[in-house]
Design a protein around this motif. Structure first.
Motif, PDB file in Angstrom:
ATOM      1  N   VAL A  79      -6.730  -8.957 -18.907  1.00 23.70           N
ATOM      2  CA  VAL A  79      -7.059  -8.629 -17.525  1.00 23.70           C
ATOM      3  C   VAL A  79      -8.562  -8.789 -17.287  1.00 23.70           C
ATOM      4  CG1 VAL A  79      -7.308  -6.132 -17.930  1.00 23.70           C
ATOM      5  CG2 VAL A  79      -6.690  -6.980 -15.659  1.00 23.70           C
ATOM      6  N   LEU A  80      -8.892  -9.433 -16.180  1.00 24.84           N
ATOM      7  CA  LEU A  80     -10.292  -9.653 -15.791  1.00 24.84           C
ATOM      8  C   LEU A  80     -10.717  -8.697 -14.680  1.00 24.84           C
ATOM      9  CD1 LEU A  80     -10.245 -13.554 -15.690  1.00 24.84           C
ATOM     10  CD2 LEU A  80     -11.188 -12.098 -17.494  1.00 24.84           C
ATOM     11  N   ASP A 111      -9.068   8.314 -13.695  1.00 27.89           N
ATOM     12  CA  ASP A 111      -9.355   7.894 -12.320  1.00 27.89           C
ATOM     13  C   ASP A 111      -8.447   8.684 -11.394  1.00 27.89           C
ATOM     14  OD1 ASP A 111     -10.687   6.512 -10.322  1.00 27.89           O
ATOM     15  OD2 ASP A 111      -9.298   4.823 -10.352  1.00 27.89           O
ATOM     16  N   ARG A 112      -8.914   8.872 -10.159  1.00 26.71           N
ATOM     17  CA  ARG A 112      -8.098   9.605  -9.182  1.00 26.71           C
ATOM     18  C   ARG A 112      -8.385   9.104  -7.782  1.00 26.71           C
ATOM     19  NH1 ARG A 112      -9.399  15.568  -9.865  1.00 26.71           N
ATOM     20  NH2 ARG A 112      -8.044  15.774  -8.104  1.00 26.71           N
ATOM     21  N   GLU A 113      -7.343   9.097  -6.986  1.00 23.04           N
ATOM     22  CA  GLU A 113      -7.457   8.724  -5.574  1.00 23.04           C
ATOM     23  C   GLU A 113      -6.713   9.763  -4.756  1.00 23.04           C
ATOM     24  OE1 GLU A 113      -9.364   6.456  -4.218  1.00 23.04           O
ATOM     25  OE2 GLU A 113      -9.957   5.825  -6.229  1.00 23.04           O
ATOM     26  N   ILE A 127      -7.996  -0.200  -4.049  1.00 24.03           N
ATOM     27  CA  ILE A 127      -8.997   0.197  -5.030  1.00 24.03           C
ATOM     28  C   ILE A 127      -9.227  -0.975  -5.976  1.00 24.03           C
ATOM     29  CG2 ILE A 127      -9.660   1.909  -6.756  1.00 24.03           C
ATOM     30  CD1 ILE A 127      -9.054   3.021  -3.891  1.00 24.03           C
ATOM     31  N   ALA A 128     -10.464  -1.486  -5.989  1.00 27.18           N
ATOM     32  CA  ALA A 128     -10.813  -2.646  -6.827  1.00 27.18           C
ATOM     33  C   ALA A 128     -11.281  -2.176  -8.202  1.00 27.18           C
ATOM     34  CB  ALA A 128     -11.906  -3.466  -6.155  1.00 27.18           C
ATOM     35  N   SER A 132     -15.886  -6.372  -9.045  1.00 30.04           N
ATOM     36  CA  SER A 132     -16.201  -5.939  -7.684  1.00 30.04           C
ATOM     37  C   SER A 132     -15.814  -4.487  -7.404  1.00 30.04           C
ATOM     38  CB  SER A 132     -15.486  -6.854  -6.687  1.00 30.04           C
ATOM     39  OG  SER A 132     -14.089  -6.783  -6.895  1.00 30.04           O
ATOM     40  N   GLY A 133     -15.589  -3.703  -8.452  1.00 35.52           N
ATOM     41  CA  GLY A 133     -15.166  -2.330  -8.206  1.00 35.52           C
ATOM     42  C   GLY A 133     -15.410  -1.421  -9.391  1.00 35.52           C
ATOM     43  N   LYS A 134     -14.454  -0.532  -9.605  1.00 34.16           N
ATOM     44  CA  LYS A 134     -14.550   0.424 -10.709  1.00 34.16           C
ATOM     45  C   LYS A 134     -14.404  -0.294 -12.046  1.00 34.16           C
ATOM     46  CE  LYS A 134     -12.660   4.314  -8.120  1.00 34.16           C
ATOM     47  NZ  LYS A 134     -11.662   5.398  -8.147  1.00 34.16           N
ATOM     48  N   ASN A 135     -14.767   0.392 -13.109  1.00 36.81           N
ATOM     49  CA  ASN A 135     -14.712  -0.167 -14.455  1.00 36.81           C
ATOM     50  C   ASN A 135     -13.294  -0.621 -14.812  1.00 36.81           C
ATOM     51  OD1 ASN A 135     -14.683  -0.555 -17.292  1.00 36.81           O
ATOM     52  ND2 ASN A 135     -16.380   0.877 -17.529  1.00 36.81           N
ATOM     53  N   ILE A 136     -13.143  -1.849 -15.300  1.00 34.42           N
ATOM     54  CA  ILE A 136     -11.832  -2.400 -15.639  1.00 34.42           C
ATOM     55  C   ILE A 136     -11.185  -1.644 -16.800  1.00 34.42           C
ATOM     56  CG2 ILE A 136     -12.665  -4.165 -17.247  1.00 34.42           C
ATOM     57  CD1 ILE A 136      -9.818  -4.565 -14.665  1.00 34.42           C
TER      58      ILE A 136
END
Length: 179
Positions: A79-80, A111-113, A127-128, A132-136
């Motif tokens: 996953v990238l 993580d939480r949303e 959520i990215a 371009s977003g949070k740590n993969i």
């Protein structure tokens, strides 16, 4: 003499064909990049308003779902980046708070949303993860998903809409490096 002309013509044709052939470059494989995008559903949960009313003051939904798809080597090593999309549809007469937590193999929240919705409201939250977003690594180490939904309204009213309910849908769309 006819035989010599045939052989001479055949020889010239062969030389001409061989001179047109390009040298093959088998090193192109090393330069090849394969990054397809994979998309799939993750969760689908619904709860009718009648159940929400009967639940009273307790959480409508409070459940952990085993989800090893992200942490499997086939996915985690390739996953990238990507996006998780949450959609909450609220056709009830209540304000509802939905909390989605991604957990690692030890059960720790990584993580939480939180999504709050009012009656008749539909919300989409993207959520990215990755560049371009949070740590993969959040995605790579997700082993289960905890969903908690709480009724912030009363436990007596009912919506005028047919079949009122709260629905949580989620899906993921990720770019993978195949090679």
């Amino acid at each position: 003499m006819k035989l010599n002309i045939k052989y001479t013509l055949l020889f010239l044709i062969c030389c001409t064909l061989l001179s047109c052939v390009e040298e093959q470059d088998f090193g192109q494989y090393d330069d090849l990049r394969l990054t397809p995008t994979a998309e799939a559903s993750i969760l689908y949960i619904e709860s009718p308003e009648s159940f929400i009313n009967s639940a009273g003051d307790v959480d409508i939904i409070s459940r952990d779902f085993n989800f090893d798809a992200f942490s499997s080597d086939v996915f985690a090593k390739r996953v990238l980046d990507g996006t998780i999309t949450y959609i909450v549809e609220n056709t009830t007469s209540k304000r509802i708070n939905v909390l989605v937590e991604l957990l690692n193999a030890d059960g720790e929240v990584i993580d939480r949303e939180e999504i709050e919705t009012t009656p008749g409201m539909n919300i989409q939250k993207d959520i990215a993860y990755g560049n371009s977003g949070k740590n993969i690594n959040i995605i790579k180490f997700t082993s289960s998903i905890r969903v908690t939904a709480r009724n912030l309204g009363d436990s007596t009213s009912t919506s005028d809409l047919p079949d009122p309910k709260i629905i949580l849908k989620s899906s993921g769309k990720f770019r993978l490096n195949i090679k």
